[in-house]
Design an enzyme around this catalytic site. Structure first.
Site, short mmCIF file in Angstrom:
data_model
loop_
_atom_site.label_atom_id
_atom_site.label_comp_id
_atom_site.label_asym_id
_atom_site.label_seq_id
_atom_site.Cartn_x
_atom_site.Cartn_y
_atom_site.Cartn_z
N ASN A 84 0.87 -1.18 0.00
CA ASN A 84 0.00 0.00 0.00
C ASN A 84 0.90 1.23 0.00
O ASN A 84 1.48 1.58 1.02
CB ASN A 84 -0.89 -0.05 1.26
CG ASN A 84 -1.72 1.21 1.43
OD1 ASN A 84 -1.80 2.04 0.52
ND2 ASN A 84 -2.35 1.35 2.59
N TRP A 85 1.02 1.82 -1.17
CA TRP A 85 1.97 2.94 -1.31
C TRP A 85 1.43 4.24 -0.70
O TRP A 85 2.14 5.24 -0.61
CB TRP A 85 2.34 3.15 -2.79
CG TRP A 85 3.11 2.02 -3.40
CD1 TRP A 85 3.51 0.85 -2.78
CD2 TRP A 85 3.60 1.94 -4.74
NE1 TRP A 85 4.20 0.05 -3.65
CE2 TRP A 85 4.27 0.70 -4.87
CE3 TRP A 85 3.53 2.78 -5.86
CZ2 TRP A 85 4.86 0.29 -6.07
CZ3 TRP A 85 4.12 2.38 -7.04
CH2 TRP A 85 4.79 1.15 -7.15
N LYS A 86 0.17 4.25 -0.33
CA LYS A 86 -0.45 5.43 0.29
C LYS A 86 -0.21 6.67 -0.59
O LYS A 86 -0.11 6.55 -1.80
CB LYS A 86 0.05 5.61 1.73
CG LYS A 86 -0.15 4.33 2.55
CD LYS A 86 0.08 4.51 4.02
CE LYS A 86 -0.15 3.18 4.73
NZ LYS A 86 -0.06 3.29 6.18
N HIS A 115 -9.54 1.37 4.96
CA HIS A 115 -8.25 1.52 5.65
C HIS A 115 -8.43 2.48 6.83
O HIS A 115 -9.21 3.43 6.75
CB HIS A 115 -7.21 2.06 4.66
CG HIS A 115 -5.83 2.01 5.24
ND1 HIS A 115 -5.37 2.98 6.10
CD2 HIS A 115 -4.84 1.10 5.11
CE1 HIS A 115 -4.13 2.66 6.48
NE2 HIS A 115 -3.79 1.52 5.88
N GLU A 121 -6.74 4.85 7.86
CA GLU A 121 -6.51 6.28 7.55
C GLU A 121 -7.74 6.89 6.89
O GLU A 121 -8.03 8.07 7.07
CB GLU A 121 -5.25 6.41 6.68
CG GLU A 121 -3.99 6.18 7.51
CD GLU A 121 -2.83 5.53 6.78
OE1 GLU A 121 -2.80 5.57 5.53
OE2 GLU A 121 -1.94 4.99 7.45
N GLU A 145 -5.49 -4.64 10.74
CA GLU A 145 -4.43 -3.64 10.92
C GLU A 145 -4.68 -2.86 12.21
O GLU A 145 -5.45 -1.89 12.19
CB GLU A 145 -4.40 -2.68 9.74
CG GLU A 145 -4.16 -3.34 8.41
CD GLU A 145 -3.59 -2.37 7.40
OE1 GLU A 145 -2.48 -2.62 6.94
OE2 GLU A 145 -4.24 -1.34 7.12
N GLY A 151 2.54 2.35 10.76
CA GLY A 151 3.50 3.43 10.56
C GLY A 151 4.21 3.87 11.83
O GLY A 151 4.89 4.89 11.86
N SER A 186 3.43 -2.06 10.37
CA SER A 186 4.89 -2.15 10.57
C SER A 186 5.46 -3.52 10.27
O SER A 186 6.36 -4.00 10.96
CB SER A 186 5.26 -1.71 11.99
OG SER A 186 4.86 -0.37 12.21
N GLY A 207 2.77 -1.13 4.32
CA GLY A 207 2.85 0.30 4.02
C GLY A 207 4.29 0.71 3.79
O GLY A 207 4.85 0.52 2.70
N GLY A 208 4.92 1.27 4.81
CA GLY A 208 6.26 1.84 4.70
C GLY A 208 7.26 0.95 3.98
O GLY A 208 7.97 1.41 3.08
P1 PGA Z 1 2.81 0.30 7.68
O1 PGA Z 1 1.34 0.50 7.06
O2 PGA Z 1 3.35 -0.98 7.14
O3 PGA Z 1 3.58 1.52 7.26
O4 PGA Z 1 2.63 0.24 9.18
C1 PGA Z 1 0.48 -0.59 6.87
C2 PGA Z 1 -0.82 -0.09 6.26
O5 PGA Z 1 -1.33 0.95 6.68
O6 PGA Z 1 -1.38 -0.72 5.35
#
Ligand code: PGA
Length: 251
Positions: free
Chosen positions: A9-11, A96, A98, A166, A172, A212, A233-234
């Protein structure tokens, strides 16, 4: 045996040109070596087409980060499932944390989006997870349970759905849920799905962990009986790290 699924997930990261570069790097880093695992990348809407061209013909799937619940109309700033399908997406991430936290998504709007995405032929990654305050006040199970129940209301066939657990406090932040903590909630989710859809559907459902995930902790998480891959994500912004996580899921 469920096939593991790892999605990056490149956000809100990367321009179109940067997304093309990252998609090429992911393609090169993965090589042919991930047959045990399904893999997807989720660039921004703007970069879907360009990244999609790079991975065209490979096994990597194109995934979107969100979709609206109408096909078209006066919804400024939104993108519909129909458009994503036409743009070559195989799948869409919905709900998600966010989106829930910053953009007012509720279980009800998440449910509308899931239904629309399925009706447009997209696979869905439905995200659920508790906040730190919810975990600390002991309501993790109740929160996740209502997100699953309400997110799936009115949906009779879940064969095109993956659930991503999640925990918001792990996204993050560098804080990963321990594999035991994650497994406990994954088991809960599978139990709820058994109650709602029966044993066969529950056994087949893939439940990803997100929060993470890194090359250093992926193998331990993916070894748990109810963890069927990751939403990354990251670490998905670095092709080498992402490929290492895919490799951990491919064993
Ligand atoms: P993260 O994000 O790996 O940066 O914690 C995961 C996500 O939100 O899908």
């Amino acid at each position: 045996m469920r096939r593991k699924i790892v999605v990056g997930n490149w956000k809100m990261n990367n321009t179109i040109a940067e997304s093309e570069i990252l998609a090429s790097e992911v393609l090169a880093a993965l090589g042919e070596n991930f047959s045990g695992c399904e893999v997807g990348i989720a660039p921004t809407f703007l970069a879907l087409e360009a990244a999609g061209r790079v991975i065209d013909g490979s096994e990597i799937q194109l995934v979107a980060q969100n979709c609206h619940y109408e096909n078209d109309g006066a919804y400024t700033g939104e993108v519909s499932a129909r458009m994503l399908n036409a743009a070559g997406c195989a799948s869409v991430i919905i709900g998600h944390s966010e989106r829930r936290q910053y953009f007012g998504e509720t279980n009800a709007t998440v449910n509308l989006r899931v239904k629309k995405a399925l009706s447009e032929g997209l696979n869905v990654i439905l995200c659920v997870g508790e906040t730190l305050a919810e975990r600390e006040s002991g309501v993790t199970d109740a929160v996740v349970s209502s997100q699953v129940h309400e997110g799936l209301t009115g949906i009779s066939d879940i064969s095109s759905i993956v659930i991503a657990y999640e925990p918001v406090w792990a996204i993050g932040t560098g804080k990963t849920a321990s594999s035991a903590q994650a497994e406990e909630v994954h088991f809960l989710i599978r139990t709820i799905i058994t109650e709602l859809y029966g044993d066969i559907a529950a056994e087949a459902l893939r439940i990803q962990y997100g929060g993470s995930v890194k090359p250093s902790n992926a193998a331990e998480l993916f070894a748990m009986p109810n963890i069927d891959g990751g939403l990354i994500g990251g670490a998905s912004l670095n092709a080498t790290d992402f490929a290492a996580i895919v490799k951990a899921a491919s064993h």
